[in-house]
Design a protein around this motif. Structure first.
Motif, PDB file in Angstrom:
ATOM      1  N   PHE A  50     -45.927  13.012  48.146  1.00  0.00           N
ATOM      2  CA  PHE A  50     -47.012  13.784  48.753  1.00  0.00           C
ATOM      3  C   PHE A  50     -48.351  13.368  48.157  1.00  0.00           C
ATOM      4  O   PHE A  50     -49.324  13.138  48.882  1.00  0.00           O
ATOM      5  CB  PHE A  50     -46.790  15.292  48.537  1.00  0.00           C
ATOM      6  CG  PHE A  50     -48.044  16.120  48.745  1.00  0.00           C
ATOM      7  CD1 PHE A  50     -48.555  16.316  50.018  1.00  0.00           C
ATOM      8  CD2 PHE A  50     -48.713  16.683  47.667  1.00  0.00           C
ATOM      9  CE1 PHE A  50     -49.717  17.065  50.209  1.00  0.00           C
ATOM     10  CE2 PHE A  50     -49.872  17.424  47.845  1.00  0.00           C
ATOM     11  CZ  PHE A  50     -50.379  17.621  49.127  1.00  0.00           C
ATOM     12  N   ILE A  51     -48.408  13.277  46.835  1.00  0.00           N
ATOM     13  CA  ILE A  51     -49.649  12.883  46.158  1.00  0.00           C
ATOM     14  C   ILE A  51     -50.087  11.488  46.611  1.00  0.00           C
ATOM     15  O   ILE A  51     -51.273  11.256  46.879  1.00  0.00           O
ATOM     16  CB  ILE A  51     -49.464  12.906  44.620  1.00  0.00           C
ATOM     17  CG1 ILE A  51     -49.217  14.343  44.127  1.00  0.00           C
ATOM     18  CG2 ILE A  51     -50.664  12.285  43.916  1.00  0.00           C
ATOM     19  CD1 ILE A  51     -50.409  15.273  44.247  1.00  0.00           C
ATOM     20  N   GLN A  52     -49.132  10.586  46.725  1.00  0.00           N
ATOM     21  CA  GLN A  52     -49.457   9.219  47.149  1.00  0.00           C
ATOM     22  C   GLN A  52     -50.006   9.205  48.576  1.00  0.00           C
ATOM     23  O   GLN A  52     -51.012   8.547  48.865  1.00  0.00           O
ATOM     24  CB  GLN A  52     -48.208   8.335  47.074  1.00  0.00           C
ATOM     25  CG  GLN A  52     -48.474   6.851  47.340  1.00  0.00           C
ATOM     26  CD  GLN A  52     -49.279   6.192  46.238  1.00  0.00           C
ATOM     27  OE1 GLN A  52     -48.815   6.106  45.097  1.00  0.00           O
ATOM     28  NE2 GLN A  52     -50.480   5.728  46.559  1.00  0.00           N
ATOM     29  N   ALA A  53     -49.359   9.958  49.470  1.00  0.00           N
ATOM     30  CA  ALA A  53     -49.821  10.010  50.858  1.00  0.00           C
ATOM     31  C   ALA A  53     -51.212  10.624  50.947  1.00  0.00           C
ATOM     32  O   ALA A  53     -52.077  10.140  51.699  1.00  0.00           O
ATOM     33  CB  ALA A  53     -48.833  10.809  51.707  1.00  0.00           C
ATOM     34  N   LEU A  54     -51.443  11.683  50.170  1.00  0.00           N
ATOM     35  CA  LEU A  54     -52.748  12.345  50.171  1.00  0.00           C
ATOM     36  C   LEU A  54     -53.829  11.407  49.630  1.00  0.00           C
ATOM     37  O   LEU A  54     -54.910  11.275  50.214  1.00  0.00           O
ATOM     38  CB  LEU A  54     -52.679  13.623  49.331  1.00  0.00           C
ATOM     39  CG  LEU A  54     -53.974  14.426  49.165  1.00  0.00           C
ATOM     40  CD1 LEU A  54     -54.543  14.842  50.517  1.00  0.00           C
ATOM     41  CD2 LEU A  54     -53.720  15.653  48.283  1.00  0.00           C
ATOM     42  N   ALA A  55     -53.527  10.741  48.518  1.00  0.00           N
ATOM     43  CA  ALA A  55     -54.489   9.809  47.924  1.00  0.00           C
ATOM     44  C   ALA A  55     -54.798   8.655  48.882  1.00  0.00           C
ATOM     45  O   ALA A  55     -55.962   8.267  49.051  1.00  0.00           O
ATOM     46  CB  ALA A  55     -53.945   9.266  46.606  1.00  0.00           C
ATOM     47  N   ASN A  56     -53.768   8.120  49.521  1.00  0.00           N
ATOM     48  CA  ASN A  56     -53.972   7.022  50.475  1.00  0.00           C
ATOM     49  C   ASN A  56     -54.828   7.463  51.658  1.00  0.00           C
ATOM     50  O   ASN A  56     -55.678   6.707  52.150  1.00  0.00           O
ATOM     51  CB  ASN A  56     -52.632   6.495  50.980  1.00  0.00           C
ATOM     52  CG  ASN A  56     -51.883   5.698  49.922  1.00  0.00           C
ATOM     53  OD1 ASN A  56     -52.459   5.319  48.901  1.00  0.00           O
ATOM     54  ND2 ASN A  56     -50.599   5.463  50.138  1.00  0.00           N
ATOM     55  N   SER A  57     -54.601   8.697  52.116  1.00  0.00           N
ATOM     56  CA  SER A  57     -55.362   9.221  53.245  1.00  0.00           C
ATOM     57  C   SER A  57     -56.838   9.377  52.876  1.00  0.00           C
ATOM     58  O   SER A  57     -57.726   8.983  53.635  1.00  0.00           O
ATOM     59  CB  SER A  57     -54.782  10.577  53.676  1.00  0.00           C
ATOM     60  OG  SER A  57     -55.505  11.103  54.765  1.00  0.00           O
ATOM     61  N   ILE A  58     -57.084   9.931  51.693  1.00  0.00           N
ATOM     62  CA  ILE A  58     -58.469  10.107  51.220  1.00  0.00           C
ATOM     63  C   ILE A  58     -59.157   8.748  51.089  1.00  0.00           C
ATOM     64  O   ILE A  58     -60.286   8.554  51.543  1.00  0.00           O
ATOM     65  CB  ILE A  58     -58.487  10.855  49.873  1.00  0.00           C
ATOM     66  CG1 ILE A  58     -57.985  12.288  50.054  1.00  0.00           C
ATOM     67  CG2 ILE A  58     -59.894  10.853  49.261  1.00  0.00           C
ATOM     68  CD1 ILE A  58     -57.709  13.013  48.750  1.00  0.00           C
ATOM     69  N   LYS A  59     -58.449   7.807  50.481  1.00  0.00           N
ATOM     70  CA  LYS A  59     -59.008   6.470  50.266  1.00  0.00           C
ATOM     71  C   LYS A  59     -59.367   5.809  51.599  1.00  0.00           C
ATOM     72  O   LYS A  59     -60.442   5.207  51.748  1.00  0.00           O
ATOM     73  CB  LYS A  59     -58.005   5.609  49.501  1.00  0.00           C
ATOM     74  CG  LYS A  59     -58.531   4.236  49.113  1.00  0.00           C
ATOM     75  CD  LYS A  59     -57.494   3.487  48.284  1.00  0.00           C
ATOM     76  CE  LYS A  59     -58.008   2.118  47.858  1.00  0.00           C
ATOM     77  NZ  LYS A  59     -56.999   1.390  47.031  1.00  0.00           N
TER      78      LYS A  59
END
Length: 337
Positions: free
Chosen positions: A163-172
């Motif tokens: 979840f954290i990875q998906a959220l970070a990738n989305s923000i980036k």
């Protein structure tokens, strides 16, 4: 047979006072949302709040309404459809409030032969007014209408690596073309008493700046800790330096002590501190809704610029992004092994 029920908040049927009023009544009369004795809650909600709020809320909803309907419902349906295509079990979508009821969702699964249900409340962080109310209603419905079903509740996923990875990738991805001075993590606010009520230790949550970073069993159900932990992990993954980000809480109601600092207050101070280009991300929500589209992308944007800000960017929620849908599908596959 196994099946999955995805649950989010809900929405009025239309952006009109006529449809907003019953929706708000159901939402605000929930004992997990306004947690005071029934008569006092009825006096506050039906005697005071519902006399003016439906008209104001209807106007806010009309600002974000799409030809397809409520953004929260539209995005949730798209996400649901993508997830269902990725797994081998039936997946239903429901809302805690409004006409897409949890009972209808469970009935849909029952009609397909499902007896074991994975219940996923679509809130990354645990809170009484979101997660608890979904779990409690599902339990009531299971006992009264679906005794043949067993329900497995998915814990808050605020710190799950995927979840954290998906959220970070989305923000980036969304910020790739926006050179911000500051990134604000704005979470939905809740009353401080809710934090204390969900403290399983009955003593840890002092809300003094230390309790959230001191290990405790209370963290499993502590919304404040979970918000700060989501921010910490995302910031670490994105390599954002200290001082270039902060965290706040939005959507408070007057008269109670809510989690601070407040989003609107902090945003209005930023231009005088030299923050002219502001990006805001809302990690308490997985789908864009009134709180992200009207409160942040419209109102906060306007306020920021009226106080001297120059550029404002509201980072969209993950909505039906492929990576996020894939993460949910993988959780389902893991459970279905």
């Amino acid at each position: 047979m196994k099946g999955v029920l995805l649950v989010n908040l809900g929405s009025p049927e239309s952006p009109t006072p006529k449809d907003v009023k019953p929706y708000l009544d159901e939402f605000l009369m929930d004992k997990y949302v306004i947690d005071v004795p029934y008569l006092l809650r009825a006096l506050l909600v039906r005697g005071i709040i519902l006399q003016t709020r439906p008209k104001n809320s209807a106007h806010a909803y009309s600002q974000i309404w799409t030809p397809e309907g409520s953004p929260l419902i539209v995005f949730s349906k798209k996400m649901h459809q993508k997830v269902e295509k990725l797994v081998d079990v039936p997946v239903a979508l429901a809302m805690r409030y409004g006409t897409m009821t949890i009972q209808k969702g469970l009935q849909e699964l029952k009609d397909k032969g499902v007896t074991e249900v994975m219940l996923l409340a679509l809130y990354p962080q645990y809170a009484m007014a979101s997660t608890t109310t979904i779990w409690a209603l599902a339990d009531e419905l299971q006992k009264s209408h679906f005794p043949e079903m067993t329900i497995t509740k998915v814990p808050a996923f605020y710190n799950k690596p995927d979840f954290i990875q998906a959220l970070a990738n989305s923000i980036k991805k969304h910020l790739s073309n926006f050179e911000y001075d500051h990134l604000l993590f704005s979470y939905h606010g809740i009353p401080k008493r809710h934090i204390r009520k969900t403290d399983v230790t009955k003593s840890h949550c002092t809300i003094d700046g230390k309790c959230c970073v001191t290990d405790s069993p209370a963290h499993e159900f502590c919304y404040r800790h979970q918000c700060y932990e989501t921010t910490r992990q995302v910031v670490e993954l994105l390599g954002i330096p200290e001082g270039k980000y902060s965290q706040t809480f939005q959507s408070r109601l007057a008269g109670d002590k809510w989690l601070t600092p407040y989003t609107d207050v902090e945003i209005n101070k930023m231009p005088e501190k030299g923050i002219k280009k502001l990006a805001v991300v809302t990690p308490a929500f997985v789908a864009d809704c009134l709180e992200t589209l009207e409160e942040i992308a419209m109102r906060a944007n306007e306020e920021f610029k009226s106080h001297g800000g120059e550029e404002f960017f509201a980072v969209p929620c993950m909505n039906d992004e492929d990576e996020w849908c894939g993460v949910v599908a993988n959780w389902i596959k893991e459970w279905n092994k």
